[in-house]
Each structure stands twice: as structure tokens, then as C-alpha cells.
Design an enzyme around this catalytic site. Structure first.
Site, PDB file in Angstrom:
ATOM      1  N   HIS A  68       4.488   2.775  -7.969  1.00 25.30           N
ATOM      2  CA  HIS A  68       4.138   4.180  -7.836  1.00 25.30           C
ATOM      3  C   HIS A  68       2.642   4.206  -7.509  1.00 25.30           C
ATOM      4  CE1 HIS A  68       7.930   5.515  -9.946  1.00 25.30           C
ATOM      5  NE2 HIS A  68       7.911   4.193 -10.119  1.00 25.30           N
ATOM      6  N   HIS A  70       5.403   8.726  -1.919  1.00 19.59           N
ATOM      7  CA  HIS A  70       4.437   7.628  -1.856  1.00 19.59           C
ATOM      8  C   HIS A  70       4.031   7.321  -0.409  1.00 19.59           C
ATOM      9  CE1 HIS A  70       6.327   6.018  -5.865  1.00 19.59           C
ATOM     10  NE2 HIS A  70       5.630   7.134  -6.035  1.00 19.59           N
TER      11      HIS A  70
END
Length: 632
Positions: free
Chosen positions: A610, A567
Site C-alpha cells: 500500500h 495506488h
């Protein structure tokens, strides 16, 4: 050699390793192949025009969104230049391809970080996609969004128009939701709010056909310890415990940027895609207007033949957290001292380019259920009868093999953790500069202090999660720090500007990050000690019952944590220029004309989610901003 999530086996403890193995070995054989006709506008270099209205640098997740939307106007020509290739492996669209189980090396850049002192000088794994569709091609398909507070924080950092109410229309524009089958929803009390959260977009959000029975007990245990429970995380309430869909279609295949945005647009005559090419620099005229890019075939020497392609309207960088700042720096936009050391002529001194690097550091805590329910995730490998039944079900696209990583999340607010007052006090009173990269200027230190103050003011709020725990019936889990205070850098390699950048996550450099993780492990142990969990007889296997003091837990964290979970973001941040911003709220790069950024590098502060769904929203908004600039 690339440092990755598999670099030492302490990362995969027994129950998590078993889950990874079963996902990797089951379910991949019933895939399908993308048809070649869907690549109609994929071109070779000699077929490329010398000029386009728009050039999109990067055909990853965000680049395909931007290219699709800009090419909706048949009078505008669009070129996408992508370093990677198509991944036509049928298994890559199956649930079994979910990260961290399957990470094809051919779909990743070969990059490594410098040793991380906060990880006992281990390397932080670098996960950067090099494939058409980008991270959406290889991620875990957990399709959640941050809370409203996550995005309102961006607006408070000097970015009007980027709060939750402004981004929600783009989340909805990108996504179509399919509810779970009614029997499954009733059995597991799966909840959602389609009207508030979803629209009619190209990416499909869907629940699998299965959940493990043990999950019911896990939900009961969260309620028992008082964890707040929300109906729908995607409607701005992504804090506490909540359900979230997967990015998969109704046949439980990966729904991603390629299938959602590229395939429908691939036959447009005004849209070209060139794969297997590296963008070297953006070229500017004397008025600092971006006019062209230079490109060359990947894996060729730096002095190989180069091609110049002109853009008459705008160049949009969508090369991701790693290469968007690198291209900027190679083009003369970045921290002056670094560019001069690398021998790059400085066009605009932008200290923030390549700084502010953030990801979600992760740790695995592992347990064993001595009296687990049947069936459970281990049944797919330990029970041949159940495994055979599951495979029979999957032939009909049903059953356990439709599952990805999880559809249940806890994003715990700081106030639900033990000792949260101590964490806040340390955050406010620490010597900030001691924990920032040594390359930071006084302006960048000021920028971080502003970030820190916004974050710490938000931390005591219930609607703001700081740490994530996934749960799907398995006893072990990832504990993921969602709001780190540590900041890293990705800066030009001054001896070879075309080599991968020098990447330093600075994982765990700020001690507040470790304090939050210690408190989260305590919370997880409390969850496992609930009355509800007694039926499963949980026994901790890692870090272990003998790891009890803060010092012992921190030692375990430093030995086994990883720098992130793919990420990475924030390396060309959207913020006021006086706070070391790189792009304005309209995503144009400061100091030049005709150049903008449409990927996750523009995020100023990483959201507690996410990042896949957020990338779609950013790219959709970027496309609208670009269209508005060139409406005439």
C-alpha cells in the site's frame, strides 16, 4: 458518471459486503472536529503574494510534506496550491472511513478510464484524491512498506540513491510507532521491530485495540502451508506473512498528511495554502527555467480569469499520478506527437510523460465459515448484544470499532505459487511489444524490456512479494496483484487540454498478470483446505466450487476485477532519460531548470505495498534534495 469500486455488486461479495456495511455504519459518530485555528495560513487569492521562493503544486499527501519541510526555514516563502478543499467531516478520521468502505465523492476527481479489454470492456475505476491531505485523507490506513527488494529494484533501474538503505532513513523520519497493548500482543503473537523500522516522525503508526479470534486460526493455516512468516514488514521484510500497523494515533483516529504535516506548520508566516484552485501551466523563460505558474479558480470556464504567481527558486509538482503529467504536458513537456495534436507548443520532447501507468489490480474471492468462532466480524451486525457492547467500548475508544481494514498481510513471493516456472517462462518469451500501449515509441519499448528483465530476475527470490492477500478474521478477501507487467497511459485530451486526461490502465493486457492471479486463487484455496481451517468449515461462495479450470477462473477475473485500489503511480518516472525517464535521481525534470516532482508519479516500478508510507518517504527525500540545491 465515475466508474468506481461500487459499480457492480459482483465486486462486493456477501462476507466482504457485510464487513463493509458494518464498518460504514458503526464507529463514525464518536469523531472530533478539526479546529479552525489550524487553518491560519489558508489564504484567499487576493491575499496571495505575487512571488514566492517555492511553489508546491498540490496540497495532497506529498505536497504538504514538502511544504512543511521547506517552510522550516523562516527565510524561505512557500505557496501551496490545491485543487481540493479541507474535509472537516468528523467521520473521516475514524477507522470506519477506511477504503473501500467510505470514499466521499467530494474528495475525488471526477475521472473515468477508457473501456478495458482485459476487463471485458468494463471501465477501470479511477481513484484520485481531490482534498487537502490527498490520498492519506481517504485511504484504508494500512500502513505498510515494501520489502527492501522493492526499492532496490528502483536503484537497479538507473536511480542511484533510491535503494532500501537510502530510503529507510526517510521512512523512519516520517513515522512514530506505538506498540500494541501488551495483552493483545501476547494473545495474537503480534510482532514488530521498532528499532530497525521506526523513528520519531509526524505520522503515527499504531495497532488497534482489537483483533478477531478467528485470526489465530488463519495465521496457523498460513504456517501449515509453509508461507514464510516475518517479524516486521516495515523493516524491509515485507514478504510472506507479517503484521503491519495502521496509520492512526493512540486514540485510533486517522494520522495523515494534514494532521502530521499541515497542522503543525499552518501558523508559519512564510507558508500559504490556497485551496479550490487549479494550476494550468508552468511558465518558462528563454533559458527553459521554470519561473511561474498560472492558476484559476476550480469549476470555472477555461477562459476564466487567471493569476500568474512567480517562483524565485523552484516549482515542485505534487499533483499526483493523474495531474502531475497533465500539467507537464500542458506546459510543453511530454510526447511530441501528443502535444502537437493538442496544439501545445513543445518545449521538451519527453516521451515518458503520462506513460508507464501502474496500479494494483484487485479481485475478491469469497468464502463462508459455517462454524466460525464467536465473536467474529459478522457479530457486529448479526448479534445485537455484541454490537451494543462494541459501541459502549468505543465510547471509551476501545474494542472492535478501533479496527480498520487489517493488520495482517500475506505478500506472497512468486515461488510460493503453483506453476511459477510457467509464469516466468511466459514472461521471458512473450512478444513484449504486443502488450504495450500503441503510443509507445521504440525507446519506451526498450525501457519496458529493461523493467521486465529486472522484475523477472527478481521474481524467483523469496524476499520479493508479487501478490497480496489481506486477512483479518473474515472469510473473504482481496487478492491484489502487486507486480503487474501491464502498463497504461494518462495522456492529454487533445480536444480539451483542461479536461481530465485520457486514462487507460491496460489492465490484464499482459497475460502474465492473469496467470499470476490464477495461481494465487489456487494458493488461497489450498490455504482454506488446511487442517487448521477445518475448525471453521470454510465453503467457497465466489467464484465458486464449479469454477476450476484456468479458463473459467480467467473468465471470472475479467468479469469482476478492478484496475486498481487507489495506488496509481509511475506516470513521470525516475529513470535515465534514454530509458524514457522524466526525472533524474535528484527529482529534477529533464531538459528544464527549476522544476522538480515530489509525488508518487516518479516511481519507476510499483512496489508491492500500500503506497501511503512510501509517499511520505519520497516526499521527505524530495524536500532534502530541494533544500540541498538551494542551501546558499
Amino acid at each position: 458518471m465515475r466508474a468506481n469500486i461500487f459499480s457492480d455488486m459482483t465486486w462486493f461479495t456477501p462476507s466482504v459486503l457485510k464487513l463493509a456495511q458494518l464498518l460504514a455504519t458503526l464507529g463514525a459518530v464518536y469523531g472530533y472536529v478539526h479546529t479552525s485555528g489550524l487553518k491560519a495560513r489558508q489564504i484567499s487569492a487576493h491575499e496571495m503574494s505575487t512571488s514566492y521562493d517555492y511553489i508546491v503544486v498540490g496540497g495532497g499527501q506529498s505536497g504538504l510534506v514538502v511544504a512543511n519541510r521547506l517552510s522550516e526555514n523562516p527565510n524561505r516563502s512557500v505557496l501551496v496550491v490545491e485543487y481540493g478543499y479541507f474535509d472537516d467531516n468528523p467521520a473521516q478520521v475514524e477507522p470506519s472511513s477506511s477504503f473501500p468502505v467510505s470514499l466521499p465523492q467530494k474528495d475525488l476527481f471526477n475521472a473515468t478510464s477508457v473501456p478495458q479489454p482485459g476487463l471485458n470492456n468494463r471501465l477501470g475505476q479511477v481513484l484520485a484524491a481531490a482534498v487537502v491531505g490527498g490520498g492519506s485523507t481517504i485511504n484504508g490506513m494500512v500502513f505498510d512498506r515494501g520489502s527492501a527488494e522493492d526499492y532496490d529494484i528502483w536503484e537497479r533501474f538507473g536511480n542511484p540513491g533510491w535503494g532500501w538503505k537510502h530510503l529507510l532513513p526517510y521512512f523512519k523520519k516520517s513515522t512514530t510507532f506505538t506498540p500494541p497493548r501488551p495483552e493483545l500482543a501476547r494473545e495474537f503473537n503480534i510482532t514488530w521491530d521498532a528499532e530497525r523500522a521506526y523513528g520519531n516522525g509526524p505520522i503515527r503508526a499504531n495497532f488497534p485495540d482489537w483483533q478477531w479470534p478467528t485470526l489465530k486460526i488463519q495465521w496457523d493455516a498460513w504456517r501449515e502451508i509453509g508461507m514464510p512468516v516475518n517479524v516486521e514488514g516495515a523493516a524491509g521484510d515485507a514478504w510472506g506473512a507479517y503484521w503491519t500497523p495502521s496509520s492512526m494515533d493512540t486514540s485510533y483516529r486517522r494520522s495523515y498528511s494534514r494532521t502530521g504535516y499541515w497542522d503543525p506548520a499552518s501558523t508559519r508566516k512564510n507558508l500559504d495554502l490556497l485551496i479550490g484552485y487549479r494550476v494550468n501551466e508552468v511558465l518558462f523563460n528563454s533559458g527553459k527555467r521554470a519561473t511561474a505558474v498560472t492558476i484559476q479558480e476550480r469549476d470555472t470556464p477555461n477562459n476564466a480569469s487567471r493569476i500568474t504567481v512567480r517562483a524565485t527558486r523552484e516549482i515542485i509538482l505534487c499533483a499526483g499520478w493523474l495531474h502531475t503529467p497533465q500539467i507537464l504536458q500542458r506546459s510543453g513537456l511530454g510526447p511530441r506527437a501528443r502535444l502537437e495534436e493538442a496544439g501545445v507548443e513543445v518545449l521538451v520532447d519527453l516521451p515518458g510523460v503520462g506513460s508507464n501507468l501502474q496500479d494494483h489490480p484487485a479481485f475478491i474471492i469469497d468464502y463462508q465459515y459455517l462454524t466460525d468462532l464467536f465473536p467474529n466480524p459478522s457479530s457486529l451486525t448479526d448479534n445485537t448484544t455484541f454490537a451494543a457492547w462494541a459501541n459502549e467500548q468505543w465510547i471509551q475508544r476501545r474494542g472492535p470499532l478501533s479496527m480498520g481494514i487489517t493488520n495482517s498481510l500475506v505478500t506472497a513471493p512468486l515461488v510460493t505459487l503453483p506453476n511459477y516456472h510457467t509464469v516466468l517462462q511466459k514472461g521471458y518469451t512473450q512478444d513484449v511489444e504486443a502488450y504495450l500501449p500503441k503510443t509507445y515509441s521504440a525507446q519506451q519499448v526498450k525501457s519496458f524490456i529493461t523493467q521486465r528483465d529486472i522484475l523477472l530476475a527478481s521474481f524467483p527470490r523469496l524476499n520479493n512479494g508479487v501478490v497480496e492477500m489481506i486477512f483479518a478474521g473474515q472469510p473473504g478477501t482481496f487478492i491484489i496483484l502487486m507486480k503487474p507487467l501491464s502498463r497504461g497511459t494518462t495522456l492529454l485530451n487533445t480536444t480539451d487540454v483542461y479536461a481530465e486526461p485520457i486514462i487507460d490502465y491496460n489492465t490484464n493486457i499482459n497475460p502474465v498478470d492473469l496467470d499470476i492471479m490464477v495461481s494465487t486463487i489456487m494458493l488461497y484455496r489450498r490455504w482454506m483446505s488446511t487442517k487448521a481451517m477445518e475448525r471453521l468449515t470454510p465453503v467457497e461462495t465466489f467464484p465458486g466450487l464449479n469454477v476450476t479450470t484456468n479458463e473459467q477462473i480467467i473468465a471470472s477475473l475479467k468479469n469482476t476485477m478492478q484496475s486498481g485500489v487507489g495506488h496509481s503511480c509511475c506516470t513521470a518516472a525516475m529513470s535515465p532519460r534514454e530509458l524514457s525517464g522524466v526525472v533524474a535521481p535528484d527529482l529534477t525534470v529533464y531538459g528544464v531548470i527549476g522544476l522538480s516532482i515530489g509525488d508518487l508519479s516518479v516511481v519507476p516500478i510499483i512496489p508491492a505495498t500500500h503506497t501511503c508510507a512510501t509517499v511520505y518517504a519520497i516526499a521527505e527525500k524530495a524536500a532534502d534534495l530541494i533544500k540541498a540545491r538551494h542551501a546558499s
